[in-house]
Write an enzyme that holds these catalytic residues in place. Structure first.
Site, PDB file in Angstrom:
ATOM      1  N   SER A 200      11.971  -0.394  -5.218  1.00  0.00           N
ATOM      2  CA  SER A 200      11.678   0.957  -4.751  1.00  0.00           C
ATOM      3  C   SER A 200      12.221   1.992  -5.746  1.00  0.00           C
ATOM      4  CB  SER A 200      12.260   1.153  -3.348  1.00  0.00           C
ATOM      5  OG  SER A 200      11.759   2.317  -2.747  1.00  0.00           O
ATOM      6  N   ASP A 339       6.531  -1.580  -1.018  1.00  0.00           N
ATOM      7  CA  ASP A 339       7.963  -1.424  -1.298  1.00  0.00           C
ATOM      8  C   ASP A 339       8.700  -2.759  -1.439  1.00  0.00           C
ATOM      9  OD1 ASP A 339      10.695  -0.762  -1.253  1.00  0.00           O
ATOM     10  OD2 ASP A 339      10.333   0.978   0.001  1.00  0.00           O
TER      11      ASP A 339
END
Length: 497
Positions: A200, A339
């Site tokens: 991320s 993510d």
């Protein structure tokens, strides 16, 4: 009537005013100076003074401690020193071959670094220094003493057995600027590992240092270069809510900060191993760790966008790669990714398998993980025990409920099933490492986490990362010294596999 008279110390606010003018204790003054330090040298000066004042210097000087076998460490150190100073090189190599590792007789325990600010027992530092001196002495020998081939075999095996260190950067959205401070602090002390992973927001920060030349890095990590500009449509609508970023804003930001390189090209430029985790959109898709070994032709920019695609907020991403002709093409076009922190925020097992890593440093800014992960750096005591018990209880209940409803959600609602899958995997991950650098504040507004930070707040976040790293700096220096020495010898000789 006994009310307070004007000028009376019992008048509301009078006590606070009196306390303002009372002299602060030496400890409080030193802690304040440490908090206001502008660099590690300044911080270390005040931290050293605090260790002297609190008696921690005496604790470090006294090698006796129940946390490690000090007798074994001393005996081995003295044997290595005798062999090195007398030039008994064959015996020295044999003794080193018996085993050099970071936790000899328990000397690598984190508790040994929880007392003083400037390191642990002097005996442990002396032993590590002696091992490094012995390794350098063997490397400096001429071929007539010990052949180059024999020394090469020794160093390659020693490095393989001892293992390497890696830095793992968690997710965190706008908390990701905390990672910038961590990297900056380690880089300035020449302690930044060559193996770095990110998920991320951590993937972007990791990519910055792994796609630029070493001499460019400190400039690339300046907050002024990292500022984010975008079309503030929310402000135009006069909304009181924070202006949430869009996927196209992130794409432009990544394009500005990261060169157009594949993972293999990034390694050639920086000499560092960049690793980015991505999560499959569907539960059947296994998560991937992208790097120059597993995905050499994947473009780093597309990996960052995939690793930062928070499901439900930013759309999933199809990875991009360069083909044999250098043209951009889809990579695994039938699969989309989101993510990376959902499934494997800190990919320790896979880093260990790919690079021989057995020592991990984590920079933790993942807001979800912070809620249910006890701070391993907290001072021991009843309060810490109570907090850890409450966190474990809450985490256990949530994990059990998600496990119970898994089959039901999979049948009734595929979208909820996907969220259940992601939530469950977030809960069962291990978010701690050998050395942990944690964001101090545990709760942050979700909307603010997805809104660009003004430059003053960004500078503050970077400074928080620096401060947190300075607290762990001597532990990093000590615990990575032997692996760094081995790595430097192998690099200098061109013996890296």
């Amino acid at each position: 009537m006994t009310g307070a008279t004007p000028g009376s110390p019992n008048r509301p606010g009078a006590i606070e005013k009196i306390n303002m003018f009372r002299p602060k204790s030496p400890t409080t003054q030193l802690l304040a100076k440490m908090k206001c330090a502008r660099n590690y040298e300044e911080w270390a000066k005040h931290a050293g003074a605090l260790d002297r004042q609190s008696g921690m210097d005496d604790w470090r000087e006294n090698e006796v401690c129940n946390d490690y076998d000090y007798r074994t460490v001393r005996q081995r150190m003295e044997r290595l020193r005798d062999l090195r100073t007398t030039g008994a090189w064959t015996h020295l190599m044999f003794t080193l071959n018996e085993g050099i590792h970071g936790n000899l007789a328990g000397m690598g325990k984190a508790t040994l670094y929880s007392h003083a600010h400037m390191g642990t027992k002097h005996l442990i530092h002396q032993y590590i220094e002696e091992v490094c001196l012995s390794l350098e002495a063997i490397d400096d020998l001429g071929d007539e003493v010990i052949s180059l081939e024999e020394r090469r075999d020794f160093f390659v095996r020693a490095s393989h057995c001892f293992g390497r260190s890696a830095l793992m950067l968690s997710g965190g959205a706008m908390l990701g600027y905390f990672h910038v401070g961590v990297l900056k602090a380690l880089l300035e002390q020449d302690l930044l590992p060559r193996i770095i992973s990110g998920s991320s927001a951590g993937s972007l920060v990791a990519a910055i240092v792994c796609t630029h030349r070493p001499d460019e890095l400190l400039d690339q990590l300046q907050p002024e270069r990292l500022t984010m500009t975008f079309d503030n449509t929310a402000a135009k609508r006069r909304s009181r809510l924070p202006s949430v970023l869009k996927a196209e804003d992130i794409a432009r930001y990544v394009q500005r900060l990261i060169p157009d390189l594949t993972f293999a090209e990034a390694y050639t430029v920086s000499g560092r191993h960049l690793n980015i985790t991505v999560t499959g959109l569907e539960p059947q898709q296994a998560p991937r760790l992208l790097n120059a070994i597993t995905a050499p032709n994947v473009l780093v920019r597309s990996a960052i966008q995939a690793s930062g695609a928070v499901t439900g907020i930013f759309p999933p991403v199809t990875l991009q790669a360069k083909d044999a002709a250098g043209q951009q093409v889809p990579y695994l076009p039938e699969q989309r990714w989101i993510d990376g922190s959902f499934i494997d925020d800190l990919p320790a097992k896979r880093l260990g398998r790919l690079y021989g890593v057995n020592h991990f440093i984590s920079s933790m800014a993942n807001p979800a993980a912070l809620l249910f992960t006890p701070n391993p750096n907290a001072h021991p005591g009843l309060f810490k025990i109570a907090v850890e018990q409450q966190i474990r209880l809450g985490k256990g209940i949530a994990t059990h409920l998600l496990r119970l409803c898994r089959n039901h959600l999979r049948i009734r609602n595929p979208t909820l099933a996907r969220w259940q899958h992601l939530g469950y995997n977030m809960l069962v991950q291990d978010y701690t490492a050998d050395i942990n650098i944690f964001v101090g504040k545990r709760w942050h507004s979700p909307l603010k986490l997805l809104s660009p930070l003004p430059l003053p707040q960004m500078r503050q976040r970077v400074h928080e990362g620096e401060q947190a790293t300075w607290e762990r700096m001597e532990m990093v220096r000590s615990c990575t010294a032997i692996s760094r020495t081995l790595d430097q010898i192998l690099t200098r000789r061109g013996w890296h596999g």
